[in-house]
Design an enzyme around this catalytic site. Structure first.
Site, PDB file in Angstrom:
ATOM      1  N   HIS A   1      47.370 -14.057  41.523  1.00  0.00           N
ATOM      2  CA  HIS A   1      46.476 -13.986  40.352  1.00  0.00           C
ATOM      3  C   HIS A   1      47.001 -13.026  39.280  1.00  0.00           C
ATOM      4  CE1 HIS A   1      44.262 -10.726  42.896  1.00  0.00           C
ATOM      5  NE2 HIS A   1      45.132 -10.143  42.104  1.00  0.00           N
TER       6      HIS A   1
ATOM      7  N   HIS B   1      39.428  -5.512  40.446  1.00  0.00           N
ATOM      8  CA  HIS B   1      40.419  -4.491  40.060  1.00  0.00           C
ATOM      9  C   HIS B   1      39.835  -3.422  39.142  1.00  0.00           C
ATOM     10  CE1 HIS B   1      42.773  -8.054  41.175  1.00  0.00           C
ATOM     11  NE2 HIS B   1      43.845  -7.312  41.285  1.00  0.00           N
TER      12      HIS B   1
ATOM     13  N   HIS C   1      53.820  -7.467  46.451  1.00  0.00           N
ATOM     14  CA  HIS C   1      54.053  -6.713  45.218  1.00  0.00           C
ATOM     15  C   HIS C   1      53.523  -5.293  45.352  1.00  0.00           C
ATOM     16  CE1 HIS C   1      50.012  -8.432  44.384  1.00  0.00           C
ATOM     17  NE2 HIS C   1      49.875  -7.738  43.269  1.00  0.00           N
TER      18      HIS C   1
ATOM     19  N   GLU D   1      46.645  -7.585  49.024  1.00  0.00           N
ATOM     20  CA  GLU D   1      45.663  -8.578  48.564  1.00  0.00           C
ATOM     21  C   GLU D   1      45.704  -9.850  49.417  1.00  0.00           C
ATOM     22  OE1 GLU D   1      45.588  -7.545  43.772  1.00  0.00           O
ATOM     23  OE2 GLU D   1      46.920  -9.102  44.489  1.00  0.00           O
TER      24      GLU D   1
HETATM   25  C1  DHB Z   1      50.165  -7.776  38.742  1.00  0.00           C
HETATM   26  C2  DHB Z   1      49.745  -8.414  39.916  1.00  0.00           C
HETATM   27  C3  DHB Z   1      48.423  -8.334  40.332  1.00  0.00           C
HETATM   28  O1  DHB Z   1      47.956  -8.893  41.490  1.00  0.00           O
HETATM   29  C4  DHB Z   1      47.479  -7.650  39.563  1.00  0.00           C
HETATM   30  O2  DHB Z   1      46.188  -7.653  39.971  1.00  0.00           O
HETATM   31  C5  DHB Z   1      47.881  -6.994  38.397  1.00  0.00           C
HETATM   32  C6  DHB Z   1      49.221  -7.063  37.993  1.00  0.00           C
HETATM   33  C7  DHB Z   1      51.575  -7.876  38.256  1.00  0.00           C
HETATM   34  O3  DHB Z   1      52.476  -8.288  39.004  1.00  0.00           O
HETATM   35  O4  DHB Z   1      51.804  -7.574  37.070  1.00  0.00           O
HETATM   36 FE    FE Z   2      45.814  -8.154  41.899  1.00  0.00          FE
END
Ligand code: DHB
Ligand code: FE
Length: 279
Positions: free
Chosen positions: A12, A59, A192, A239
């Site tokens: 997302h 978030h 990530h 997540e």
């Molecule tokens: C990014 C990924 C995410 O899941 C999020 O909530 C905010 C930023 C990103 O990779 O930029």
């Molecule tokens: Fe996220």
């Protein structure tokens, strides 16, 4: 009786919203990501769901660090999006399904899940962007029930607990007397990490193992602690717990209708899957 017809899991990343606004779906950077979704849209046109139960993490738009429920469910008539500071357009409001929401909350609390019930709730990019990927005209043809999992601030619920939550949600949906088709979504991940010494961390080997487990070994992630999952997938990769809830809502045996994996979008290894109950 309500029936879960399938589950869609997807990353997302907020910049997806910018790409949609600028019409960059065919741009070489974005194409490998957006190409994952036409088969999902074809499938949705075929199964025509009435309701989407969407499992995600907030978030900071609705819950901030001062009040962080482990599990929360929306029970509002309508859910509005708002500016989170990512510079992406806000979406049209989403219709809720308060009756189904309260049924899920009541059943889950009866099963000893201590759910926070939210009669007012805003929804952030983790809810709006997966919806926009499924319905690009953003004229939402479904009612929605937001299910929020804390993947943000320690202590996080374990993968085992998330899997059990999914199973309890599936039982609650099965006991909903209305004859309706329910699609489950789980958003976030895959690997990530946005902050700290490991910012930019991606773990393709783990992601692909996790995606394979979603098909053939749904409890696989439950053997890890949340700290181990953070180590393997990154502070935001965790997540993937939302995917674990969504997977718990399907039976043991599933059919993979479609999947896609692409590195990177922004800082994220993106994944998407479309799973159907096997029988
Ligand atoms: C990014 C990924 C995410 O899941 C999020 O909530 C905010 C930023 C990103 O990779 O930029
Ligand atoms: Fe996220």
């Amino acid at each position: 009786m309500a029936k879960i017809v399938g589950a869609i899991t997807t990353s997302h990343v907020p910049s997806i919203g910018g790409a949609i606004a600028k019409g960059l779906q065919q741009d070489p950077y974005w194409k490998p990501f957006f190409d994952g979704f036409p088969p999902v849209r074809d499938w949705l046109a075929k199964v025509r769901p009435d309701v989407v139960v969407l499992v995600y993490n907030d978030h900071g738009l609705n819950f901030f660090l001062d009040k962080m429920p482990t599990f929360a469910i929306g029970a509002a008539r309508e859910y509005r999006n708002a500016d989170e500071g990512w510079g992406i357009p806000t979406t049209q409001p989403f219709q809720g399904d308060p009756e189904l929401s309260w049924h899920l909350i009541e059943q889950l609390v009866a099963e000893e899940f201590d759910i926070v019930s939210c009669q007012e709730m805003t929804v952030d990019h983790a809810f709006t962007l997966p919806m926009a990927l499924c319905w690009p005209d953003q004229k939402w043809p479904v009612r929605t029930v937001p299910v929020v999992v804390n993947t943000v601030q320690a202590p996080l619920p374990s993968a085992a607990r998330c899997y059990k939550l999914g199973k309890a949600l599936a039982r609650a949906i099965a006991s909903w007397p209305k004859d309706e088709r329910v699609v489950v979504m789980g958003t976030g991940g895959l690997s990530h990490q946005l902050d700290g010494e490991r910012a930019g961390f991606i773990n393709k080997e783990f992601d692909l193992q996790f995606m394979e487990s979603m098909v053939s070994n749904p409890a696989w992630a439950t053997k890890y602690s949340t700290l181990e999952l953070v180590e393997l997938s990154g502070t935001q990769g965790v997540e993937l717990l939302n995917w674990v809830v969504a997977r718990g809502m399907l039976p043991e045996k599933v059919r993979k209708q479609h999947a896609n994996y692409h590195i990177p979008i922004s800082n994220t290894a993106t994944g998407m899957m479309l799973l159907e109950p096997a029988a």
